[in-house]
Design an enzyme around this catalytic site. Structure first.
Site, PDB file in Angstrom:
ATOM      1  CB  CYS A   1      -7.604  64.565  34.229  1.00 58.67           C
ATOM      2  SG  CYS A   1      -8.212  64.431  35.859  1.00 58.67           S
TER       3      CYS A   1
ATOM      4  CG  HIS B   1      -5.510  69.224  34.490  1.00 55.13           C
ATOM      5  ND1 HIS B   1      -6.261  68.850  33.423  1.00 55.13           N
ATOM      6  CD2 HIS B   1      -5.984  68.633  35.743  1.00 55.13           C
ATOM      7  CE1 HIS B   1      -7.333  68.175  34.034  1.00 55.13           C
ATOM      8  NE2 HIS B   1      -7.188  67.806  35.568  1.00 55.13           N
TER       9      HIS B   1
END
Length: 498
Positions: free
Chosen positions: A332, A436
């Site tokens: 991320c 994720h």
């Protein structure tokens, strides 16, 4: 008939409220009830994206899994995501309503009570039992006037309250008696029983203390739960090394940067569960040592964390580490940092409009006002391995010459379009992704770990017999439910609910 509610409050933070709530969810499910977890307000660095595309605290997603139900924004209607020491992004029913200082949020709280009530009503109409988690302690006398998540929620839900205290931290009797002393009489009446958590030893040795405490607070102790280390349930925002890593064989060491605004570090829990792998969180370059890989995690403020890494000389250390042929991974915000630059001309996240990246991947990232929150699934482009997870990020990343996409994914939404995600360097030693939960996939995780093992001349781990993270958690929920069931007076608890 609407569902009933039971609430778990604590004598303080990190006493086990999240885990006990998850345990009760699984216990009630095993008895045939439809169960939902709930936390009115959660301050968390770890969040999860629901099917609706909204963010909730990771703990509530874990509790939903324990209850064998799909996570919903109604299980955590208010989520606070800290930005600085005195401000946070406020999410209501999964979506941001802006950034607020502590004082601004206090003024906002009363207007949010109807949102809490709306979610409670939804859950009570659709489930037999709602198991509610409190936050911190209900006895914070400086916060009582503005309480939203403890006794205010218990009153709204018409819930009986169980008070949890952690004996392993010391001072358990004082913390329980002190909590009761600081509560109003009507609040003490709402607490029906006390649970002692994380006890090492024989319960009979506690008996004199328990008897005296029951006399003082005029409430029963309904269970003493033993200290446990042989299974793991993710807890809120704890990133401290787990006890079972202390005596673990260290074949591979992975260093995770503990960024100032670190988020979603539960991504790395599966690596901690992997044979021979030690995960260590490091704050400054002097702590790095000689790990086999560096992971740069997600960040609530990517640009400012990257600026801090430049100031601390982290970037030079990571570049040097990569040039030694070792692996560097970004998830991320960490993925964005690996690129050539990050631009935020509209100040969507930071006052810094442009910052130079680490240059380990030939990518660039531009921030816009839109925040991407969705579940996603697909495959690793090189191998075809199936992956699933979720995205929570500002910014869009463009791949330049010399890098290939890491994943081919579909993002859940109005248009489920196949798209690329992430990037990987030509030699495969640097990669990043927005997804994720990537290490939850056992085949991807073992391929990553085995690449590190082969670099050190170690034999690769075998896929056979390895559990994916969902199976690990499912086994943990069952073990937790067995432990808690054998330690609590369940009839007493059921009588409270029904």
């Amino acid at each position: 008939m609407t569902g009933r509610a039971l609430m778990v409050q604590g004598t303080g933070s990190d006493v086990g409220k999240s885990v006990i709530t998850a345990a009760l969810c699984r216990i009630f499910v095993r008895k045939g009830y439809r169960v939902a977890p709930f936390k009115a307000q959660n301050m968390a660095l770890n969040s999860f994206v629901t099917l609706e595309g909204g963010e909730i605290g990771r703990a509530q997603a874990v509790q939903a899994a324990a209850a064998r139900v799909e996570p919903s924004v109604h299980m955590n209607p208010i989520l606070m995501k800290p930005r600085e020491d005195t401000s946070a992004q406020i999410m209501v029913h999964g979506h941001s309503i802006g950034n607020y200082s502590a004082q601004e949020y206090i003024e906002l709280k009363k207007s949010l009570i109807p949102k809490v009530r709306e979610s409670l009503d939804f859950l009570k109409q659709n489930y037999d039992i709602v198991v509610i988690e409190g936050a911190g302690s209900p006895a914070e006398i400086n916060l009582r006037e503005h309480d939203l998540v403890n006794m205010t929620t218990a009153i709204e839900a018409e819930a009986s309250v169980l008070l949890v205290a952690d004996i392993d931290r010391g001072g358990v009797f004082a913390s329980i008696v002190g909590t009761f002393a600081l509560l109003e009489e009507y609040e003490r009446d709402m607490i029906k029983g006390v649970i002692i958590n994380r006890f090492r030893g024989q319960v009979k040795r506690l008996k004199p203390g328990l008897d005296e405490m029951e006399r003082l607070i005029k409430k029963p102790v309904i269970g003493v739960i033993p200290y446990y280390t042989d299974f793991h349930i993710p807890e809120e925002d704890r990133y401290l090394p787990r006890e079972k890593q202390k005596n673990k064989k260290k074949d591979i060491e992975i260093a995770v940067l503990h960024l100032a605004h670190i988020s979603n570090f539960t991504d790395f829990d599966p690596l901690e569960e992997t044979e021979g792998v030690i995960v260590r969180y490091v704050t400054n370059p002097h702590e790095l040592g000689s790990p086999d890989a560096i992971i740069i995690p997600g960040s609530k403020n990517t640009i400012e964390d990257l600026a801090s890494l430049w100031e601390q000389c982290w970037v030079e250390r990571i570049i040097s580490f990569s040039r030694e042929g070792k692996m560097v991974v970004g998830i991320c915000g960490g993925y964005q940092m690996l690129g050539q630059r990050i631009t935020d001309l509209g100040s969507a996240e930071s006052k810094i409009q442009t910052i130079k990246g680490m240059g380990l991947l030939n990518i660039t990232t531009d921030f816009y006002d839109e925040k991407i929150t969705c579940q996603a699934w697909g495959e690793v482009k090189e191998t075809g391995e199936k992956v699933t997870g979720y995205e929570i990020h500002m910014g869009k990343t463009s791949l330049m010459e010399g890098v290939e996409p890491l994943l081919l994914v579909r993002r859940r939404g109005k248009q489920e379009v196949m798209d690329y995600d992430g990037a990987v360097s030509e030699d495969g030693n640097v990669f990043g992704t927005y997804l994720h939960g990537l290490f939850d996939q056992v085949s991807f995780r073992l391929r990553f770990v085995n690449k590190l093992r082969i670099k050190k001349g170690l034999h690769p781990l075998k896929l056979e017999g390895e559990l994916n993270q969902f199976e690990v958690w499912e086994r943990s929920y069952e073990m937790l439910a067995d432990l808690v069931s054998s330690s609590l007076d369940l009839k007493f608890i059921e009588d409270l609910v029904f």
